[in-house]
Design an enzyme around this catalytic site. Structure first.
Site, short mmCIF file in Angstrom:
data_model
loop_
_atom_site.label_atom_id
_atom_site.label_comp_id
_atom_site.label_asym_id
_atom_site.label_seq_id
_atom_site.Cartn_x
_atom_site.Cartn_y
_atom_site.Cartn_z
N HIS A 120 0.83 -1.09 -0.32
CA HIS A 120 0.23 -0.41 -0.03
C HIS A 120 0.55 1.35 -0.12
O HIS A 120 1.78 1.00 0.37
CB HIS A 120 -0.52 -0.16 1.55
CG HIS A 120 -1.97 0.90 1.35
ND1 HIS A 120 -1.59 2.41 1.69
CD2 HIS A 120 -3.39 1.08 1.06
CE1 HIS A 120 -3.00 3.20 1.67
NE2 HIS A 120 -3.35 2.46 1.10
N ASP A 197 3.67 -4.47 8.04
CA ASP A 197 2.50 -3.05 7.91
C ASP A 197 1.46 -4.52 7.82
O ASP A 197 0.77 -5.51 7.14
CB ASP A 197 1.89 -2.84 6.47
CG ASP A 197 1.33 -2.03 6.11
OD1 ASP A 197 -0.03 -2.57 7.41
OD2 ASP A 197 0.87 -1.13 5.25
N GLN A 200 -4.10 -5.81 7.25
CA GLN A 200 -5.22 -5.70 6.93
C GLN A 200 -4.94 -7.99 7.31
O GLN A 200 -5.33 -8.50 6.66
CB GLN A 200 -4.98 -6.04 4.73
CG GLN A 200 -5.53 -5.46 4.23
CD GLN A 200 -6.70 -4.46 4.13
OE1 GLN A 200 -7.08 -5.42 4.78
NE2 GLN A 200 -7.37 -3.45 4.48
N LYS A 223 -10.36 -0.69 10.97
CA LYS A 223 -10.41 -2.32 9.87
C LYS A 223 -10.38 -3.49 10.41
O LYS A 223 -11.16 -3.99 9.94
CB LYS A 223 -9.53 -2.24 9.16
CG LYS A 223 -9.05 -1.12 8.57
CD LYS A 223 -7.64 -1.79 7.35
CE LYS A 223 -7.45 0.05 6.35
NZ LYS A 223 -7.73 0.13 5.16
N CYS A 362 -4.98 2.42 -3.79
CA CYS A 362 -3.51 3.23 -2.73
C CYS A 362 -2.18 1.63 -2.94
O CYS A 362 -1.43 2.13 -1.57
CB CYS A 362 -4.06 3.42 -1.57
SG CYS A 362 -5.50 4.86 -1.51
N1 C6P Z 1 -6.03 0.03 3.09
C1 C6P Z 1 -8.09 -0.26 1.42
O1 C6P Z 1 -9.20 0.07 0.74
P1 C6P Z 1 -5.04 3.52 7.07
O2 C6P Z 1 -6.15 4.66 6.15
O3 C6P Z 1 -3.80 4.74 7.85
O4 C6P Z 1 -6.18 3.59 8.19
O5 C6P Z 1 -4.04 2.31 6.28
C2 C6P Z 1 -3.11 2.37 5.36
C3 C6P Z 1 -3.25 0.45 5.04
C4 C6P Z 1 -2.04 0.46 5.10
N2 C6P Z 1 -1.34 -0.77 4.32
C5 C6P Z 1 -2.20 -1.31 4.05
C6 C6P Z 1 -1.84 -2.82 4.10
C7 C6P Z 1 -4.07 -1.36 4.07
O6 C6P Z 1 -4.55 -1.83 3.32
C8 C6P Z 1 -4.37 0.44 4.64
C9 C6P Z 1 -5.16 0.92 3.45
C10 C6P Z 1 -7.81 0.69 3.43
O7 C6P Z 1 -7.25 -0.90 0.85
C11 C6P Z 1 -7.75 2.42 2.59
S1 C6P Z 1 -7.05 2.79 0.79
#
Ligand code: C6P
Length: 407
Positions: A120, A197, A200, A223, A362
């Site tokens: 991401h 990370d 997910q 999430k 993203c």
């Molecule tokens: N992915 C998706 O729809 P934030 O926005 O900081 O809570 O998470 C960022 C982020 C970082 N790593 C991974 C693997 C992610 O999937 C995400 C967020 C969402 O896939 C929003 S783009």
């Protein structure tokens, strides 16, 4: 497949475009159970004050809510001590904290950072910044044909030059689970740190930072059934101790003079400013553990096993990351409908009350690697049902018709 948890989520009883909502965008954010909504309401009704600031009873209550949450997260991740749990706004902020406070001071020209092409942007753009500012090189692990990380790249690209390996435990596009423990072992063998990370993964599987032996791990509360605005950075105590603060201001100080500041101890050193105290993350973890990760994984696998054959029957649907073993995948399906832009697919599904995400998710370097500008993504959680999937498939069958293309 039982629907025993669905009724706990008030939003799932709402309508979208006049139809019951089939919410299949759980990788973007999950819905919140009543217990989490109640915990937040209770906080703002009866417990709200600024923690760590006041000497009065209400501020002490707010401090307890905040620090109890830290204890809860410590247990949830099996961290050694609560000092290793830093609250941030989200995964993005946690990873930026690492880029600024670990990456910039630790790296120099000639060093290397290794990430995967499936990252991401939150675990990619900050490392580009660190590479540009320090003269370090940013390397990539590419993918096997089935979408899993390339074993040869992991073997060859972690060398004595590598100082940071930062990989996602689960790709937000492909849903494939990476063996971050094995990658971490290789990283440690050359003296590099491993950053995971967990955005997910933490909502979908039991994550034990001691068992993974990772140095840092980031995730977002939203999430994982919790409200938006609270995230976590786990860090090995010794590493966090040695790092400078990321943000400066209130609550991260021990003593401030006109020209100099002594910073607070962990974890306050990394928690400048008023945080998101609201109690929701504790309630979310309580709820999640009650459901249990065995149930969550089994349910997501059932949903994948139900959806994938139906999708594979539609010869105009192209799937990404769906050839791998299902026990190595969470409930994420990325796909495209031939000759139809993913935004059109998602708009047509929206009219049917089905919420999926469309775009680059993203993860633009991954999209380019897959030869796509964008994909659609359906992402499941344990409260989704076969009926949600039936409606998703029925909606997809309408897409080419609406676009006046032959099936
Ligand atoms: N992915 C998706 O729809 P934030 O926005 O900081 O809570 O998470 C960022 C982020 C970082 N790593 C991974 C693997 C992610 O999937 C995400 C967020 C969402 O896939 C929003 S783009």
């Amino acid at each position: 497949m039982s629907d025993k948890y669905r009724a706990d989520f008030p939003l799932l009883a709402e309508k979208m475009n006049g139809l019951p909502i089939a919410y299949l965008d759980n990788s973007a954010t999950t819905q919140k159970p009543e217990s989490v909504i109640e915990a937040v309401t209770e906080y703002y009704r009866r417990q709200n004050a600024n923690p760590h600031r006041g000497a009065y009873a209400l501020s002490v209550t707010a401090t307890d809510v905040y620090e109890n949450c830290r204890e809860r997260v410590t247990k949830f991740l099996n961290a050694r001590r609560s000092r290793e749990i830093i609250f941030t706004r989200n995964t993005t902020e946690s990873l930026n904290l690492l880029a600024y406070s670990y990456g910039l001071p630790a790296l120099k020209s000639g060093d290397e950072i290794l990430i995967s092409i499936a990252e991401h942007h939150s675990n990619l753009v900050p490392w580009q910044m660190v590479a540009a500012r320090t003269g370090a090189k940013l390397n990539y692990i590419y993918l096997e044909k089935d979408g899993n990380l390339c074993r040869q790249d992991i073997q060859d690209k972690i060398t004595t030059k590598t100082k940071i390996v930062a990989v996602t435990q689960v790709s937000n596009v492909l849903g494939l689970i990476n063996d971050v423990k094995a990658i971490g072992e290789r990283a440690h063998a050359v003296g590099a740190v491993i950053i995971v990370d967990g955005a997910q993964s933490v909502p979908h599987m039991a994550v034990d930072v001691q068992q993974l032996d990772c140095d840092f791990l980031a995730f977002s509360g939203h999430k994982l059934l919790s409200p938006m605005g609270i995230g976590v950075l786990y860090g090995r105590e010794k590493l966090l101790e040695a790092m400078p603060p990321f943000l400066m201001g209130g609550d991260m100080i021990e003593y401030v003079a006109e020209q100099h500041t002594d910073y607070a101890e962990l974890p306050a050193k990394f928690e400048a400013g008023t945080q998101n105290v609201g109690g929701g993350l504790t309630a979310a973890i309580d709820y999640l553990e009650e459901v249990g990760f065995d149930y969550i994984a089994a349910r997501e696998k059932d949903l994948l096993e139900y959806a994938l054959p139906k999708l594979k029957e539609l010869d105009y649907v192209e799937l990404y990351g769906c050839d791998s073993r299902l026990d190595n995948k969470t409930g994420i399906i990325s796909f495209n409908v031939r000759d139809v832009h993913p935004h059109d697919v998602s708009t047509i599904l929206d009219a049917e009350g089905v919420a999926v995400r469309a775009g680059h998710h993203c993860a633009q370097p991954l999209m380019r690697y897959l030869g796509q500008n964008a994909t659609c993504r359906a992402s499941f959680y344990f409260y989704n049902t076969k009926e949600d999937i039936d409606r998703f498939i029925a909606g997809l069958k309408k897409v080419r018709e609406v676009m006046r293309l032959e099936s």
